[in-house]
Design an enzyme around this catalytic site. Structure first.
Site, PDB file in Angstrom:
ATOM      1  N   TYR A 135       0.843  -1.155   0.001  1.00 22.35           N
ATOM      2  CA  TYR A 135      -0.001  -0.004   0.187  1.00 22.35           C
ATOM      3  C   TYR A 135       0.972   1.293  -0.006  1.00 22.35           C
ATOM      4  CZ  TYR A 135      -4.861  -1.581   0.626  1.00 22.35           C
ATOM      5  OH  TYR A 135      -6.104  -2.196   0.490  1.00 22.35           O
ATOM      6  N   LYS A 190       2.522 -15.423   2.702  1.00 20.27           N
ATOM      7  CA  LYS A 190       2.638 -16.173   1.331  1.00 20.27           C
ATOM      8  C   LYS A 190       4.162 -16.335   1.378  1.00 20.27           C
ATOM      9  CE  LYS A 190       0.984 -17.622  -2.610  1.00 20.27           C
ATOM     10  NZ  LYS A 190       0.221 -18.604  -2.878  1.00 20.27           N
ATOM     11  N   ASP A 222      -3.907 -18.095   0.624  1.00 19.07           N
ATOM     12  CA  ASP A 222      -4.966 -18.784  -0.297  1.00 19.07           C
ATOM     13  C   ASP A 222      -5.725 -19.599   0.334  1.00 19.07           C
ATOM     14  OD1 ASP A 222      -2.584 -19.995  -0.065  1.00 19.07           O
ATOM     15  OD2 ASP A 222      -2.580 -20.912  -2.379  1.00 19.07           O
ATOM     16  N   ASP A 246      -6.783  -6.647   4.026  1.00 20.58           N
ATOM     17  CA  ASP A 246      -7.796  -5.700   3.218  1.00 20.58           C
ATOM     18  C   ASP A 246      -8.741  -6.848   2.772  1.00 20.58           C
ATOM     19  OD1 ASP A 246      -9.121  -3.582   2.006  1.00 20.58           O
ATOM     20  OD2 ASP A 246      -8.078  -4.024   0.100  1.00 20.58           O
ATOM     21  N   ASP A 250     -13.030  -8.265   4.340  1.00 19.05           N
ATOM     22  CA  ASP A 250     -13.997  -8.234   3.724  1.00 19.05           C
ATOM     23  C   ASP A 250     -14.696  -9.554   3.530  1.00 19.05           C
ATOM     24  OD1 ASP A 250     -13.900  -5.574   3.132  1.00 19.05           O
ATOM     25  OD2 ASP A 250     -14.571  -5.614   0.986  1.00 19.05           O
TER      26      ASP A 250
END
Ligand code: IPM
Ligand code: MG
Length: 358
Positions: A135, A190, A222, A246, A250
């Site tokens: 970001y 990851k 994942d 992020d 959600d």
């Protein structure tokens, strides 16, 4: 104590009005000052995060934030878009620790898109690092590709990076939080592909040495996305970087049946915090008086607990919200057969009425 009230765009002003009403009904002494932010600030003064708004936020003990953004600003240059206001506040105030609880309220089990048995009683906490990662990583930009199969072609790039202290402090926040709940942290990375997240995993593992009473598990992002819909109740505290957080937050919010119910907190190392609903500005329903104000009202409760040292007041608000749900009152987003549909203002009024009894 001073609270900066930043309503923002879309449904922001409507839901904020209800949260302010609830705060006023508490009979506590604090000062509230309102300032424009996001698209509303751009319209008023040409910038999504005007100097005066930033200064107010810096001086306040806590910030209650509505929402920013509207399709109509999509064509503006990036630094003028409403989203820059929230990114700028996070960065300028050093709000690195983002708490996003995903709690499934008993009365709303049926509103989830998952089977009731998977979500009934769900109470997980996503802790998202909020001021680093891709970001904010430099360099970023557009250029002519310097190498590779398409050398010379137009290219865009961002940089994923984390320093050791950034990972250490968010890991500590997660372990401390887990200590007060289910005593388990899932660190999402990851590491199988990214150098940044191998480092993340290593540093989180080191910090864990100081928290032997908390269980640490590592999970690839994942797989975490999959486990969140397969067996969400297996999680307790989930800690991850800005980008993965992020996306996963959600996903997690949807498990609960209504993103309209979920508050969030973003804290810095001084205990100063920005509190906002997890949902966005919903421009499609703005001004209609139908938005759910409960996420903002619950964000105000989180603010009372974390930044204003008023845990009893926070509990009163949370109890009042549960009570209005038990009474069957529902805004459109959580309405179902057999419940009573109410608007934004009626919902706020009902919470205030319930407050008198708790
Ligand atoms: C969020 C939002 C923001 C983010 C946007 C509005 C910049 O999606 O708070 O999750 O990506 O962090
Ligand atoms: Mg988001």
């Amino acid at each position: 104590m001073k609270i900066a009230i930043l309503p923002g765009d879309g449904i922001g002003p409507e839901i904020m009005a209800e949260a302010v009403k609830v705060l006023q009904a508490l009979d506590l002494r604090f000062e509230m000052e309102t300032a424009p932010v996001g698209g509303a600030a751009y319209e008023a003064s040409g910038h999504p995060l005007p100097e005066a708004t930033l200064r107010l936020a810096q001086q306040a003990d806590a910030i209650l934030f509505g929402a920013v953004g509207d399709w109509k600003y999509d064509k503006l240059e990036r630094h003028l878009r409403p989203e820059q206001a929230i990114l700028g506040l996070r960065k300028h105030l050093g709000l690195f620790a983002n708490f996003r609880p995903a709690i499934c309220y008993e009365q709303l089990v049926g509103a989830s898109s998952l089977k009731p048995e998977l979500v009934a009683g769900l109470d997980i906490l996503i802790i998202r690092e909020l001021t680093g990662d891709i970001y904010f990583g430099q360099p970023r930009g557009r250029r002519s590709a310097p190498d590779g199969a398409f050398a010379g072609a137009e290219e865009a790039f961002d940089t994923m990076r984390y320093t050791r202290p950034e990972i250490e402090r968010i890991a500590r926040v997660a372990f401390e939080a887990a200590r007060k709940r289910g005593k388990k942290v899932t660190s999402v990375d990851k590491a199988n592909v990214l150098e940044t997240f191998q480092f993340w995993k290593d540093v989180v593992t080191e910090v864990h040495q100081d928290y032997p009473d908390v269980t640490l598990e590592h999970m690839y992002v994942d797989n975490a996305a999959m486990q969140l819909v397969k067996a969400p109740k297996n999680f307790d505290v989930l800690v991850t970087g800005n980008m993965f957080g992020d996306i996963l937050s959600d996903e997690a919010s949807m498990l609960t049946g209504s993103i309209g119910m979920l508050p969030s907190a973003s804290l810095n190392d001084k205990g100063q915090g920005l509190y906002e609903p997890s949902h966005g500005s919903a421009p499609d329903i703005a001004g209609k008086g139908i938005a759910n104000p409960l996420a903002t009202i619950l964000s105000a409760a989180m603010m009372l607990r974390f930044s204003l040292a008023q845990p009893a007041a926070a509990e009163r608000i949370e109890a009042a919200v549960k009570q209005v749900l038990a009474q069957g009152l529902r805004t459109a987003d959580i309405w179902s057969e057999g419940t009573t549909r109410v608007g934004t203002r009626e919902m706020g009024d009902a919470v205030i009425k319930a407050l008198q009894g708790v």
